[in-house]
Design an enzyme around this catalytic site. Structure first.
Site, PDB file in Angstrom:
ATOM      1  N   HIS A  44       1.034  -1.074   0.218  1.00 13.64           N
ATOM      2  CA  HIS A  44       0.122  -0.099  -0.204  1.00 13.64           C
ATOM      3  C   HIS A  44       0.780   1.711  -0.195  1.00 13.64           C
ATOM      4  CE1 HIS A  44      -2.588  -2.913   1.438  1.00 13.64           C
ATOM      5  NE2 HIS A  44      -3.587  -1.995   0.915  1.00 13.64           N
ATOM      6  N   HIS A  96       1.595  -3.886   8.728  1.00 15.81           N
ATOM      7  CA  HIS A  96       3.166  -3.741   8.780  1.00 15.81           C
ATOM      8  C   HIS A  96       3.916  -3.401   9.003  1.00 15.81           C
ATOM      9  CE1 HIS A  96       2.794  -4.409   4.353  1.00 15.81           C
ATOM     10  NE2 HIS A  96       0.936  -4.158   4.645  1.00 15.81           N
TER      11      HIS A  96
END
Length: 297
Positions: free
Chosen positions: A211, A253
């Site tokens: 992303h 993440h």
């Protein structure tokens, strides 16, 4: 006669080798019995017999221990030889290894502390829906589908040129990030199973953040090829930053994954700009994609 005895005593006193501390120098060296030599001649045999008895007792003790140990000892040797060198304890690690391990530990600790939107009943539960929606704006499927839709509705060659290059940049980003994630196979801070959309977009691991890479590449691409006002430019940069942060807040993440994702996105943008396709090439690709391409004979 007395005079000769006195002379012999004086000679003995003057002879150094006859002193007690040098008596061993006058005697021949002793020979011990060695296996294979015949037993004969002089020389002490008791030390040799004691030595042979000690060797026999040592061999018997070793054979008894090995018979008692049996397969356990062999299994231990095989078990020790089976482990790689990475699993052994490093008693003297290098400064570089210590620094990398420390940075990774700090990265994991900070990422877990910032993951406030992981649970539905955590401190960031009220913001979880908004953060999830913000992260969805950086997903690959909305951008791929939106680019294809705009390309289908576009009527100008300049717009089609930009959209085709954007589509190729998105495909490059998806394939590159998926390959690097398969190569490193790093799990997230909380090691969640990937969702359906993540599996479709091949975003199954943590490093690098897909992303963040996509948001950085798209924002830089739009800022370079669209005429936008200053407030919109600031909002576009802010959107890319918030997309990366949203993935950390959701526990997907690490901070290092997002940072490397941003760097990879800028690299993808520079690569697409260096191999920019002109309008004629884009029209050929559009004709092939819509099955309207007629090759020149």
């Amino acid at each position: 006669m007395p005079g000769s005895q006195a002379r012999s005593r004086a000679r003995d006193r003057n002879d150094i080798l006859n002193r007690p501390e040098f008596v061993s120098l006058n005697q021949p060296p002793r020979r011990e019995h060695v296996a294979g030599e015949p037993r004969g001649g002089g020389g002490p045999r008791r030390p040799v017999r004691q030595q042979s008895q000690q060797e026999d007792s040592t061999a018997a003790r070793g054979s008894r221990d090995s018979s008692e140990g049996g397969a356990g000892g062999d299994g231990g040797v095989k078990e020790a030889s089976r482990w790689p060198e990475q699993d052994c304890m490093q008693l003297n690690p290098s400064f570089r290894g210590i620094a990398i391990s420390s940075l990774l530990a700090i990265d994991i600790s900070l990422s877990k502390r910032l993951s406030v939107c992981v649970r539905s009943h955590g401190p960031g539960a009220p913001l979880r829906s908004m953060v999830t929606l913000l992260a969805l704006t950086g997903h690959a499927l909305p951008w791929l589908c939106g680019t294809l839709l705009c390309l289908w509705r576009s009527n100008t060659m300049a717009g089609q040129e930009v959209l085709v290059n954007l589509l190729l940049a998105l495909i490059l980003d998806v394939m590159t990030v998926a390959g690097m994630q398969k190569l490193f196979k790093r799990r997230g801070p909380w090691d969640f199973a990937p969702g359906f959309l993540d599996i479709v977009a091949m975003d199954t691991y943590s490093f690098p953040a897909a992303h963040a890479s996509r948001a950085a590449m798209v924002s830089k691409f739009l800022l370079n090829h669209l005429v936008l006002a200053v407030p919109l430019r600031i909002l576009l940069y802010l959107w890319a930053l918030l997309v990366g942060i949203s993935r950390v807040l959701l526990g997907k993440h690490h901070l290092s994954d997002v940072g490397c994702g941003f760097a990879l996105g800028f690299l993808h943008f520079n690569l697409v700009e260096s191999v920019w396709l002109d309008s004629a090439t884009c029209q050929t690709l559009i004709s092939i994609g819509t099955l309207r391409w007629i090759p020149l004979l």
